[in-house]
Write an enzyme that holds these catalytic residues in place. Structure first.
Site, mmCIF file in Angstrom:
data_model
loop_
_atom_site.group_PDB
_atom_site.id
_atom_site.type_symbol
_atom_site.label_atom_id
_atom_site.label_comp_id
_atom_site.label_asym_id
_atom_site.label_seq_id
_atom_site.Cartn_x
_atom_site.Cartn_y
_atom_site.Cartn_z
ATOM 1 N N ILE A 19 0.839 -1.204 0.000
ATOM 2 C CA ILE A 19 0.000 0.000 0.000
ATOM 3 C C ILE A 19 0.868 1.247 0.000
ATOM 4 O O ILE A 19 0.553 2.240 -0.660
ATOM 5 C CB ILE A 19 -0.954 -0.008 1.218
ATOM 6 C CG1 ILE A 19 -1.865 -1.231 1.175
ATOM 7 C CG2 ILE A 19 -1.783 1.280 1.256
ATOM 8 C CD1 ILE A 19 -2.725 -1.329 -0.059
ATOM 9 N N GLY A 351 -13.605 -20.485 -6.833
ATOM 10 C CA GLY A 351 -12.893 -21.376 -5.930
ATOM 11 C C GLY A 351 -12.584 -22.692 -6.629
ATOM 12 O O GLY A 351 -13.019 -22.939 -7.760
ATOM 13 N N CYS A 378 -16.950 -17.143 -12.133
ATOM 14 C CA CYS A 378 -16.157 -18.344 -12.400
ATOM 15 C C CYS A 378 -16.914 -19.598 -11.939
ATOM 16 O O CYS A 378 -17.887 -19.990 -12.560
ATOM 17 C CB CYS A 378 -14.781 -18.234 -11.751
ATOM 18 S SG CYS A 378 -13.570 -19.409 -12.410
ATOM 19 N N LEU A 379 -16.506 -20.209 -10.835
ATOM 20 C CA LEU A 379 -17.236 -21.370 -10.319
ATOM 21 C C LEU A 379 -18.687 -20.999 -10.036
ATOM 22 O O LEU A 379 -19.592 -21.828 -10.186
ATOM 23 C CB LEU A 379 -16.569 -21.897 -9.049
ATOM 24 C CG LEU A 379 -17.242 -23.095 -8.375
ATOM 25 C CD1 LEU A 379 -17.280 -24.296 -9.303
ATOM 26 C CD2 LEU A 379 -16.535 -23.443 -7.071
ATOM 27 N N HIS A 513 -13.106 -13.362 -14.410
ATOM 28 C CA HIS A 513 -12.972 -12.714 -13.101
ATOM 29 C C HIS A 513 -12.991 -11.192 -13.288
ATOM 30 O O HIS A 513 -11.932 -10.570 -13.460
ATOM 31 C CB HIS A 513 -11.663 -13.139 -12.430
ATOM 32 C CG HIS A 513 -11.693 -14.523 -11.882
ATOM 33 N ND1 HIS A 513 -12.079 -14.813 -10.593
ATOM 34 C CD2 HIS A 513 -11.393 -15.713 -12.464
ATOM 35 C CE1 HIS A 513 -11.995 -16.114 -10.389
ATOM 36 N NE2 HIS A 513 -11.593 -16.687 -11.510
ATOM 37 N N GLU A 515 -13.300 -8.874 -11.239
ATOM 38 C CA GLU A 515 -12.631 -8.133 -10.163
ATOM 39 C C GLU A 515 -11.190 -7.791 -10.497
ATOM 40 O O GLU A 515 -10.629 -6.822 -9.955
ATOM 41 C CB GLU A 515 -12.701 -8.932 -8.851
ATOM 42 C CG GLU A 515 -11.889 -10.219 -8.803
ATOM 43 C CD GLU A 515 -12.639 -11.446 -9.276
ATOM 44 O OE1 GLU A 515 -12.251 -12.570 -8.890
ATOM 45 O OE2 GLU A 515 -13.609 -11.266 -10.036
#
Length: 538
Positions: A19, A351, A378-379, A513, A515
């Site tokens: 960070i 996952g 995803c999953l 994904h 994100e």
């Protein structure tokens, strides 16, 4: 010539070097400079791809398919950029390259040693990451004194002799602990840490002091004197409500002065938009509750990018995101309603492995039947297809071959060949030594016109998102699913990338994904739309 900032850590790990590095990069970028970042991990693994989420947290995937440390996600989120495999490397990769070169005769029969051969490989990788940027911020993982970090320290020391003094800066992040019984802040750990750095041959130009209590002036003076650092280069870094406050805190602490003086530059960062978004995170007008269904909830770092993506969406919608953590195994035991309750939206994360799958299926069914805004990733998308096949199409044995390799109804299967971005069917994705084959990195997809996916992303015909998975939705079931009311709303060279449900207000599952491409200043479209829909249903 690129200017280099090396960020090291002392006393203990998890002080926030990532960070700190990302915050300094943000300040430089908002001042108009071209900035990139590099993470060096001293562990011997080639990459974190084979590590358990409980061991290492999230594996962040770059656009070109590299599996990297989660800090690269923070870098991208802060400086709103796309990084590649060259922005991260490990001890394992360094030694792998050196040994491979030695086997090919690249060293002309010389004895291979840490100095100069390993150190030279490290330096070459650092210089390669600089590219044509004005600044490269390099974060060295681990803590000063770790034996595995010594070759990297030597590389940093050596570069000091290869670059002008105004082109290299060493920043040391250290802990100033507060001893409650004595009622005092203690500087000795930081002094010892800096002494270890200087013993190696590196003198820090700036101290970033992590602390739970404000540092008084006399204590900053003491640190500056004992560590041979300019007084204005001792920067306090207290705990922040949001990681996105840190660049603003650093500016208030006066970090612009030592940076400007050392590099002989003028820094006038435009933080107006950033400041507005941070205020929206800290003092939002609205709030929404998202049921986050996962199985690694004892270590939320496993979902770092997804958590941050929700925060980004909330910042742009001026909405607080209350995450209701729902353990999928607990859903199996107690039922979806008991665990999820009256949440405004349901998110089923990705996952690997069978643990908690039945709980995720129950959560998906709950969202579908009760018309709750749903996003499966995803999953989560794969299980949405399994749930629909079982409970709507009536295919009782529908399953993924990940959980039942012998299933007679493989609605999710492991295909032998992926198609890359250029359409080349012969290119196979990454093959790991563990025997698994991953579809990794950025791939294009085409949204169906009029779908929720297309409305979220806009008018373009092709978009790119990142993947990390082994299994795919089986196109053999596509027609049956569509006839029963499931919409295949996104495809990539024949592969199913997204699904929706006709008679549901907002139900979207995506194979990619999203994100991984969400940044504070540019949130991911589908996650932003999901939060909008959940807020509207509130």
């Amino acid at each position: 010539m690129t200017k280099f900032i090396f960020v090291t850590g002392g006393v203990l790990s998890s002080l926030g070097k990532g960070i700190t590095s990302a915050s300094i990069a943000t300040i430089l970028k908002q001042s108009g400079f071209k900035v990139s970042m590099l993470k060096i991990d001293p562990y011997l693994n080639v990459d974190p791809g084979t590590m358990s989420p409980l061991e290492h947290g999230e594996v962040f995937v770059t656009a070109d398919g590299a599996e990297t440390d989660l800090d690269l996600g923070n870098y991208e989120r802060f400086i709103d950029t796309t990084l590649t495999a060259k922005n991260s490397f490990t001890t394992g990769q360094v030694y792998q390259s050196v040994i491979r070169r030695e086997r090919k005769g690249g060293y002309l029969g010389k004895t291979i040693q840490v100095i100069p051969h390993v150190v030279d490989e490290i330096k070459d990788r650092i210089y390669a990451a600089a590219d044509d940027k004005d600044f490269l911020i390099v974060e060295l993982g681990g803590t000063v004194g770790d034996i595995e970090g010594l070759p990297f320290m030597e590389a940093i020391r050596a570069m000091r002799h290869e670059l002008p003094k105004t082109n290299i800066m060493n920043i040391h992040v250290s802990l100033v602990p507060y001893v409650k019984a004595a009622g005092e802040l203690k500087t000795k750990p930081t002094q010892h840490s800096v002494q270890e750095l200087r013993r190696i041959g590196i003198t820090p130009h700036m101290l970033v002091c992590r602390t739970e209590k404000p540092l008084p002036k006399n204590l900053k003076d003491k640190l500056a004197f004992s560590c041979d650092i300019e007084r204005n280069a001792v920067i306090e870094a207290d705990d922040a409500q949001s990681i996105y406050q840190v660049p603003l805190h650093f500016i208030k602490e006066g970090i612009l002065t030592p940076l400007s003086e050392h590099f002989c530059i003028k820094l006038k960062p435009n933080m107006e938009k950033w400041d507005t978004l941070v205020k929206n995170i800290l003092i939002p007008q609205d709030e929404v509750t998202i049921a986050f269904v996962g199985k690694y909830l004892d270590l939320k770092e496993s979902y770092k990018s997804l958590i941050e993506a929700l925060i980004h969406a909330g910042a742009h919608l001026n909405t607080k995101i209350n995450i209701h953590w729902c353990d999928s195994q607990r859903i199996e035991d107690e039922g979806a309603y008991e665990v999820i309750g009256n949440s405004d939206g349901i998110l089923v994360a990705g996952g690997f492995g069978p643990r908690g799958v039945d709980g995720k299926l129950a959560a998906i069914k709950y969202a579908r039947e009760n018309k709750i805004p749903f996003l499966g990733i995803c999953l989560g998308m794969q299980l949405a297809i399994v749930e629909y096949a079982r409970n709507v199409l009536g295919i009782e044995n529908a399953n993924s071959v990940e959980f039942d390799p012998e299933t007679k109804e493989p609605v999710i299967y492991l295909i032998d060949e992926f198609i890359d971005q250029s359409g080349n069917k012969q290119v196979r994705t990454k093959k790991s030594p563990m025997g698994g084959t991953m579809r990794l990195g950025e791939y294009p997809f085409e949204p169906l016109k009029g779908s929720n996916l297309q409305k979220a992303y806009g008018k373009e015909e092709v978009y790119y998102e990142r993947h990390r998975h082994r299994y795919e939705a089986n196109p053999a079931y596509k027609e049956k699913l569509e006839n029963a009311g499931m919409i295949i709303s996104g495809q990539s060279n024949g592969l199913i990338e997204a699904v929706e449900i006709k008679d549901h207000p907002w139900f979207v599952g995506v194979q990619f994904h999203p994100e991984f491409t969400s940044h504070l200043e540019t949130p991911n479209p589908i996650i932003l739309e999901f939060v909008k829909q959940a807020n509207a249903a509130n």
